[in-house]
Design a protein around this motif. Structure first.
Motif, PDB file in Angstrom:
ATOM      1  N   TYR A 120      23.138  11.479  46.661  1.00 34.76           N
ATOM      2  CA  TYR A 120      24.308  12.134  46.055  1.00 34.76           C
ATOM      3  C   TYR A 120      23.933  13.432  45.335  1.00 34.76           C
ATOM      4  N   GLU A 121      22.673  13.587  44.986  1.00 34.38           N
ATOM      5  CA  GLU A 121      22.250  14.752  44.198  1.00 34.38           C
ATOM      6  C   GLU A 121      22.165  15.996  45.067  1.00 34.38           C
ATOM      7  N   ASP A 122      22.146  17.156  44.408  1.00 36.31           N
ATOM      8  CA  ASP A 122      22.004  18.420  45.138  1.00 36.31           C
ATOM      9  C   ASP A 122      20.767  18.359  46.021  1.00 36.31           C
ATOM     10  N   TYR A 123      20.922  18.894  47.216  1.00 34.48           N
ATOM     11  CA  TYR A 123      19.826  18.861  48.187  1.00 34.48           C
ATOM     12  C   TYR A 123      19.793  20.190  48.926  1.00 34.48           C
ATOM     13  N   PHE A 124      18.597  20.689  49.098  1.00 28.60           N
ATOM     14  CA  PHE A 124      18.387  21.903  49.878  1.00 28.60           C
ATOM     15  C   PHE A 124      17.523  21.537  51.071  1.00 28.60           C
ATOM     16  N   ASP A 125      18.033  21.730  52.253  1.00 28.59           N
ATOM     17  CA  ASP A 125      17.294  21.424  53.473  1.00 28.59           C
ATOM     18  C   ASP A 125      16.201  22.477  53.662  1.00 28.59           C
ATOM     19  N   PRO A 126      14.916  22.064  53.642  1.00 30.89           N
ATOM     20  CA  PRO A 126      13.851  23.048  53.766  1.00 30.89           C
ATOM     21  C   PRO A 126      13.683  23.614  55.167  1.00 30.89           C
ATOM     22  N   GLY A 127      14.428  23.110  56.142  1.00 28.57           N
ATOM     23  CA  GLY A 127      14.284  23.613  57.501  1.00 28.57           C
ATOM     24  C   GLY A 127      12.882  23.359  58.003  1.00 28.57           C
ATOM     25  N   ASP A 128      12.205  24.399  58.433  1.00 29.33           N
ATOM     26  CA  ASP A 128      10.826  24.258  58.903  1.00 29.33           C
ATOM     27  C   ASP A 128       9.848  24.840  57.897  1.00 29.33           C
ATOM     28  N   SER A 129      10.306  25.114  56.685  1.00 27.18           N
ATOM     29  CA  SER A 129       9.467  25.769  55.675  1.00 27.18           C
ATOM     30  C   SER A 129       9.100  24.793  54.559  1.00 27.18           C
ATOM     31  N   GLY A 130       8.061  24.041  54.750  1.00 26.99           N
ATOM     32  CA  GLY A 130       7.579  23.165  53.696  1.00 26.99           C
ATOM     33  C   GLY A 130       8.287  21.828  53.653  1.00 26.99           C
ATOM     34  N   TYR A 131       8.059  21.137  52.558  1.00 24.69           N
ATOM     35  CA  TYR A 131       8.612  19.796  52.354  1.00 24.69           C
ATOM     36  C   TYR A 131       9.218  19.688  50.967  1.00 24.69           C
ATOM     37  N   HIS A 132      10.176  18.784  50.845  1.00 23.25           N
ATOM     38  CA  HIS A 132      10.704  18.385  49.535  1.00 23.25           C
ATOM     39  C   HIS A 132      10.078  17.046  49.186  1.00 23.25           C
ATOM     40  N   HIS A 133       9.697  16.904  47.944  1.00 21.76           N
ATOM     41  CA  HIS A 133       9.269  15.609  47.419  1.00 21.76           C
ATOM     42  C   HIS A 133      10.301  15.219  46.372  1.00 21.76           C
ATOM     43  N   LEU A 134      11.018  14.148  46.626  1.00 20.52           N
ATOM     44  CA  LEU A 134      12.043  13.694  45.694  1.00 20.52           C
ATOM     45  C   LEU A 134      11.507  12.531  44.877  1.00 20.52           C
ATOM     46  N   GLU A 135      11.579  12.677  43.570  1.00 23.23           N
ATOM     47  CA  GLU A 135      11.100  11.644  42.670  1.00 23.23           C
ATOM     48  C   GLU A 135      12.270  10.847  42.126  1.00 23.23           C
ATOM     49  N   PHE A 136      12.019   9.594  41.866  1.00 21.15           N
ATOM     50  CA  PHE A 136      13.044   8.692  41.356  1.00 21.15           C
ATOM     51  C   PHE A 136      12.982   8.585  39.848  1.00 21.15           C
ATOM     52  N   CYS A 137      11.804   8.726  39.295  1.00 21.43           N
ATOM     53  CA  CYS A 137      11.590   8.540  37.862  1.00 21.43           C
ATOM     54  C   CYS A 137      11.469   9.906  37.192  1.00 21.43           C
ATOM     55  N   GLU A 138      12.080  10.022  36.011  1.00 22.54           N
ATOM     56  CA  GLU A 138      12.003  11.262  35.235  1.00 22.54           C
ATOM     57  C   GLU A 138      10.935  11.162  34.151  1.00 22.54           C
ATOM     58  N   TYR A 139      10.107  10.139  34.242  1.00 22.69           N
ATOM     59  CA  TYR A 139       8.986   9.911  33.328  1.00 22.69           C
ATOM     60  C   TYR A 139       9.432   9.692  31.889  1.00 22.69           C
ATOM     61  N   GLU A 140      10.612   9.112  31.752  1.00 18.79           N
ATOM     62  CA  GLU A 140      11.113   8.629  30.471  1.00 18.79           C
ATOM     63  C   GLU A 140      11.311   7.126  30.648  1.00 18.79           C
ATOM     64  N   PRO A 141      10.460   6.305  30.031  1.00 19.67           N
ATOM     65  CA  PRO A 141      10.535   4.864  30.272  1.00 19.67           C
ATOM     66  C   PRO A 141      11.932   4.264  30.126  1.00 19.67           C
ATOM     67  N   ALA A 142      12.728   4.754  29.208  1.00 17.94           N
ATOM     68  CA  ALA A 142      14.067   4.196  29.010  1.00 17.94           C
ATOM     69  C   ALA A 142      14.986   4.460  30.204  1.00 17.94           C
ATOM     70  N   ARG A 143      14.690   5.498  30.987  1.00 17.36           N
ATOM     71  CA  ARG A 143      15.530   5.866  32.131  1.00 17.36           C
ATOM     72  C   ARG A 143      14.876   5.539  33.471  1.00 17.36           C
ATOM     73  N   CYS A 144      13.721   4.912  33.449  1.00 15.18           N
ATOM     74  CA  CYS A 144      12.984   4.617  34.679  1.00 15.18           C
ATOM     75  C   CYS A 144      13.720   3.558  35.501  1.00 15.18           C
ATOM     76  N   PRO A 145      13.893   3.802  36.801  1.00 19.15           N
ATOM     77  CA  PRO A 145      14.609   2.834  37.634  1.00 19.15           C
ATOM     78  C   PRO A 145      13.755   1.652  38.087  1.00 19.15           C
ATOM     79  N   TRP A 146      12.458   1.709  37.806  1.00 17.37           N
ATOM     80  CA  TRP A 146      11.554   0.678  38.312  1.00 17.37           C
ATOM     81  C   TRP A 146      11.165  -0.314  37.218  1.00 17.37           C
ATOM     82  N   PRO A 147      10.902  -1.544  37.611  1.00 14.35           N
ATOM     83  CA  PRO A 147      10.467  -2.536  36.628  1.00 14.35           C
ATOM     84  C   PRO A 147       9.069  -2.210  36.100  1.00 14.35           C
ATOM     85  N   GLU A 148       8.758  -2.789  34.968  1.00 13.36           N
ATOM     86  CA  GLU A 148       7.442  -2.586  34.360  1.00 13.36           C
ATOM     87  C   GLU A 148       6.351  -3.008  35.340  1.00 13.36           C
TER      88      GLU A 148
END
Length: 166
Positions: free
Chosen positions: A121-149
């Motif tokens: 659902y988030e903004d996305y830019f299609d890199p075409g043939d120029s590089g790669y996107h790495h999408l992270e799930f965690c914002e490195y704030e433990p209170a907002r982390c989607p993963w279990p401990e």
């Protein structure tokens, strides 16, 4: 539900195959030397950068991948095997679009699937043939982390981190 999931995974695989097999722009065939080809590639790269900076081609991944959010069933209605198949084929489609999911190793499909759909659902830019996107799930704030401990590095107890190795 199995028949629906089978059709959806087939559609995901077909979309990934079509993305990988799409032809390069025809103009590339007519460059007479390597210098002209490199110049055209540089112009295309700067055009992509301009589109990215201006936000001109930003949308979300559902639009970019050609799938409506409604086609993906909720995780609660799927078996573990169905979730595994959908996650595998969805990640393969992401990879065909040169987009990689940076999730911790060992995240089960039952946890990963809803997070993949949320990121789409988030903004996305299609890199075409120029590089790669790495999408992270965690914002490195433990209170907002989607993963279990235990699955994400953001939940490391920094006060006791040095003491663990002593």
């Amino acid at each position: 539900m199995q028949r629906y999931v089978d059709q959806l995974t087939e559609d995901l695989r077909t979309a990934a195959h079509q993305r990988r097999e799409r032809p390069r722009p025809l103009a590339d065939q007519y460059f007479v030397n390597e210098e002209e080809r490199q110049r055209a590639e540089l112009i295309r790269h700067f055009s992509d950068v301009e589109r990215y900076v201006s936000g001109a081609s930003n949308s979300n991944m559902y639009v970019a991948l050609g799938f409506a959010p409604e086609v993906f069933p909720p995780a609660e209605r799927l078996t573990d095997a169905q979730l595994e198949a959908l996650v595998r084929d969805l990640l393969d489609l992401w990879a065909a679009h040169r987009t990689l999911a940076d999730a911790p190793e060992g995240v089960p499909p039952r946890l990963l699937y809803p997070q993949l759909l949320r990121l789409m659902y988030e903004d996305y830019f299609d890199p075409g043939d120029s590089g790669y996107h790495h999408l992270e799930f965690c914002e490195y704030e433990p209170a907002r982390c989607p993963w279990p401990e235990g699955l994400c590095g953001c939940r490391i107890d920094l006060e006791n981190f040095g003491a663990a190795g002593e």
